[in-house]
Design an enzyme around this catalytic site. Structure first.
Site, PDB file in Angstrom:
ATOM      1  N   ASP A 278      17.620  55.383  16.949  1.00 26.37           N
ATOM      2  CA  ASP A 278      16.609  56.121  16.193  1.00 26.37           C
ATOM      3  C   ASP A 278      15.359  56.180  17.068  1.00 26.37           C
ATOM      4  OD1 ASP A 278      15.223  57.539  14.302  1.00 26.37           O
ATOM      5  OD2 ASP A 278      15.721  56.231  12.628  1.00 26.37           O
TER       6      ASP A 278
HETATM    7  C1  NOJ Z   1      13.237  58.981  12.667  1.00 24.24           C
HETATM    8  C2  NOJ Z   1      14.128  59.010  11.462  1.00 24.24           C
HETATM    9  O1  NOJ Z   1      14.338  57.701  10.981  1.00 24.24           O
HETATM   10  C3  NOJ Z   1      15.467  59.664  11.713  1.00 24.24           C
HETATM   11  O2  NOJ Z   1      16.130  59.797  10.488  1.00 24.24           O
HETATM   12  C4  NOJ Z   1      15.298  60.988  12.385  1.00 24.24           C
HETATM   13  O3  NOJ Z   1      16.555  61.581  12.599  1.00 24.24           O
HETATM   14  C5  NOJ Z   1      14.550  60.813  13.680  1.00 24.24           C
HETATM   15  N1  NOJ Z   1      13.251  60.231  13.400  1.00 24.24           N
HETATM   16  C6  NOJ Z   1      14.382  62.129  14.441  1.00 24.24           C
HETATM   17  O4  NOJ Z   1      13.545  62.980  13.764  1.00 24.24           O
END
Ligand code: NOJ
Length: 731
Positions: A278
């Site tokens: 993430d």
């Molecule tokens: C953080 C988020 O937790 C995740 O769900 C997302 O896909 C990413 N950012 C990218 O935007």
């Protein structure tokens, strides 16, 4: 399954990958991947593992040097083609980029938020909306979505509950698989498919106290039985990628977690696809206090199996050094590079890296897409209360007062993660009602108040138009930003002065209908007691206003059922139906498992939702009194539409294992059927219950089905139903 079996599967998958890497020859595309890897410098390999957000010219140098494998948040045929051209034509090896973005509930055509859509209990619908979102995204140069989010959420304080399918692992698994099938279609090469990404692996939904990014401390049993099944279902459906989570699991960050990533995902489940971190979660290993520095964080993450570093700046800078000093092997690096190149190859990017801007123009927000957005919003709406059948309204009604901060609001209907959705595409409730009523109906509108401040200055106008109208529709709830990432709350009531607003409207004595829009279940005990009709519309997407109007006027008979329990108050959270029994189940006595100031039960239970018609459940039949290993039985009931309208009913199957070596939940969903019945029509709904569906993880973490007594229900929701018994015998 035994641990040694898992290890064998794990070793076999590692072996297969190395065979792929070292032995494939000839014309197969895998041969070219292998050759490509052999031609890459260490820096180029590390570059493939690197993903950054948003294109700007400052990235050009890095891109030309082969220092980037992927962009997120870069979209649009024209822009992606332009950036892709640099990768394909101006880098030494011409490796195409993969573009990813969060296509969570639509790309430009925005459907209801996932929690809302899950209330349709309709995998076919969900597959279709995912497929449509994929087609729009792909036409726009996007190859990869960071969806579906399949985190089970049992705590409504957690804002990200909006992004998933609610609290139940069985339903969550069915819908996870449907989304993967929808996004990935008939294969990633197709011009209407994109790679899906199950997230957030794992147990992100179990964040302590519902607080975003917080610690997760839970038993392996709960991990395996509650939080992992939707991931497993997505893997079995052929998902291309997974994303690791921000949280720790029992002290080990999910992004460096060998147990969940290597042992379970790659080993037990045999997942060979690509895993992305993430956003900066590799770097955050340092912040967690798990890694000393980025250098160590890189070692921990790649060894645990994280292939791509999203916005972390860890891999690209440190991996070459790590290989040189022997901290990680070239083979570990090559495996990660292989998975990324394999995904690019599966997507057909080596042959066809560009998209046709003409297709983008024609496909996005087409008439069919908009129609599907309306259907999906209609099917997501849950009727929570309808005293004296005050709904549906008659279209010839003389006058309606439409009130509330969400009644004519375009932005908030898009919900969290609106991707490329824009306010101009949205039909508000006020607009939907206006286009539905007859020419003799007067519609009056007043906002009444804002979503979340304490100004009651608009009340007199709102109350005034309510007094002059024959019915009042109040559209209240949360803004889109109050749920989703970073949207945890410690209160679950209507924000601001909205509760006061509906209280004042109620005092007018006019028939009052409350339409809720929110990214989570709100606790609305006062409204549940005093307001005659309540409709939960969630954040319903671009066609939300039309869909709400369709339901209010009865053009559509509401059919959604809750996929998450509605709390009476925030103190009940985490709240979910499939709890274990205590030694002192809640009763009247103080010395039972209860609160002194609130019932244990939810305000509205999981699986609950009303219709404009009524359904009678009768005649539960179980095909056999006993079930043997390897066997199955059928459980049947007659469902009759006893009202005057045709409608859908979501029929649910629950079980309970009465006595076992590990205490089991009081109910567990094991099946559901959505049926459509004409007035007076009756049908037998039959479920097949297999022996292996009755199992659980025992104290040795072995999946077992234990002999003994079981209870079974065919039910309209998790609290009511026809009940029967059967036995499982060992032979
Ligand atoms: C953080 C988020 O937790 C995740 O769900 C997302 O896909 C990413 N950012 C990218 O935007």
């Amino acid at each position: 399954m035994k641990i040694n079996k898992y290890s064998v599967t794990f070793l076999m998958s590692v072996l297969l990958i190395s065979i792929f890497i070292s032995c494939n020859k000839g014309d197969s595309p895998d041969f070219s991947i292998e050759r490509l890897i052999s031609e890459m410098t260490l820096q180029e390999k590390a570059g493939q593992l690197n993903q950054v957000s948003g294109y700007n010219v400052n990235y050009d140098k890095l891109l030309r040097e082969g220092g980037l494998g992927s962009f997120l948040n870069v979209f649009g045929a024209e822009l992606t083609n332009r950036v892709q051209k640099i990768a394909v034509e101006d880098t030494r090896l011409g490796i195409p980029l993969i573009f990813g973005i969060d296509v969570i509930h639509g790309y430009r055509t925005i459907f209801p938020i996932p929690l809302g859509e899950s209330c349709s209990w309709d995998p076919d619908l969900i597959q279709r909306t995912s497929a449509m979102a994929a087609a729009e995204a792909r036409a726009s140069g996007v190859h990869w979505t960071f969806a579906p989010m399949v985190d089970i959420a049992r705590d409504s304080r957690w804002g990200r509950i909006a992004e998933g399918s609610g609290e139940d692992p069985f339903l969550g698994s069915v819908l996870a698989a449907a989304k993967v099938r929808g996004f990935q279609g008939n294969g990633l090469m197709e011009t209407n498919s994109i790679a899906a990404c199950l997230k957030h692996y794992a147990a992100y939904g179990a964040a302590n106290a519902g607080r975003e990014y917080h610690t997760v401390d839970l038993s392996e049993k709960t991990l395996r039985e509650i939080y992992l099944p939707p991931f497993r279902a997505g893997v079995d459906a052929g998902v291309a990628t997974l994303m690791s989570a921000f949280n720790t699991i029992n002290g080990i960050p999910a992004t460096a977690n060998n147990f969940t990533l290597r042992q379970i995902l790659r080993g037990e489940w045999g997942f060979n696809g690509m895993i992305v971190s993430d956003w900066a979660s590799i770097h955050e290993l340092v912040v967690h206090g798990y890694a000393e520095d980025k250098y160590q964080a890189g070692i921990q993450a790649i060894k645990a199996g994280i292939d791509m570093d999203m916005m972390g700046d860890v891999y690209q800078k440190n991996i070459p050094l790590l290989v040189k000093d022997g901290s990680i092997s070239m083979r570990t690096l090559d495996e990660a590079v292989f998975r990324i190149l394999k995904l690019k190859s599966d997507l057909g990017l080596f042959e066809n890296p560009y998209v046709d801007p003409e297709l983008e123009r024609n496909l996005i927000l087409s008439v069919e897409n908009i129609a599907l957005a309306r259907e999906s919003a209609q099917k997501s709406i849950v009727l929570l209360k309808n005293e004296n059948n005050i709904l549906p309204l008659n279209k010839n009604i003389r006058s309606i007062a439409v009130i509330g901060p969400l009644a004519d609001n375009k932005d908030e209907l898009l919900g969290t993660w609106k991707c490329r959705g824009i306010r101009d595409d949205v039909v508000t409730v006020l607009e939907g009602l206006r286009s539905a009523v007859s020419s003799t109906t007067t519609i009056r509108y007043a906002k009444g108040c804002e979503i979340n401040d304490d100004n009651t200055g608009g009340f007199p106008e709102a109350v005034g138009i309510a007094r002059r109208s024959d019915a009042v529709i109040a559209v209240v709830g949360e803004s889109a930003g109050m749920s989703g990432e970073g949207g945890s709350r410690t209160t679950l009531g209507l924000p601001g002065v909205q509760k006061q607003l509906i209280q004042e409207l109620s005092e007018t004595g006019k028939p009052l209908i409350v339409v809720l829009m929110a990214g989570r279940p709100l606790s609305i005990p006062w409204a549940a007691e005093h307001i005659p009709a309540i409709l939960e519309a969630w954040h319903p997407g671009i066609q939300g206003g039309n869909a709400v109007s369709d339901v209010l006027f009865g053009d559509i008979n509401p059919s959604g059922k809750l996929t998450v329990s509605f709390p009476r108050n925030v103190g009940q959270e985490p709240l979910y139906y499939n709890q274990e029994n205590t030694g002192r189940p809640g009763g009247r006595s103080r010395w039972t498992s209860r609160y002194i100031d609130s019932p244990n039960s939810p305000l509205y239970p999981f699986g609950f939702g009303l219709s404009y018609t009524t359904f009678e459940y009768s005649n539960l039949q179980i095909s056999s009194e006993t079930l043997l290993p390897g066997g199955s039985m059928t459980v049947t009931a007659d469902i009759k539409n006893t009202g005057e309208r045709a409608g859908y009913e979501i029929v649910q199957l629950y079980i309970r294992d009465i006595v076992s070596s590990v205490v089991r939940p009081v109910k567990e969903l094991k099946g559901f059927e959505k049926i459509y019945l004409e007035p007076g029509e009756k049908t037998a709904v039959e479920f097949t219950l297999g022996h292996n569906q009755l199992g659980f993880y025992n104290q040795q973490m072995k999946f077992v089905v234990e002999p003994g007594e079981f209870r079974v229900w065919i039910a309209r929701n998790s609290e009511e139903g026809l009940e029967g018994n059967f036995k499982v015998n060992s032979k």
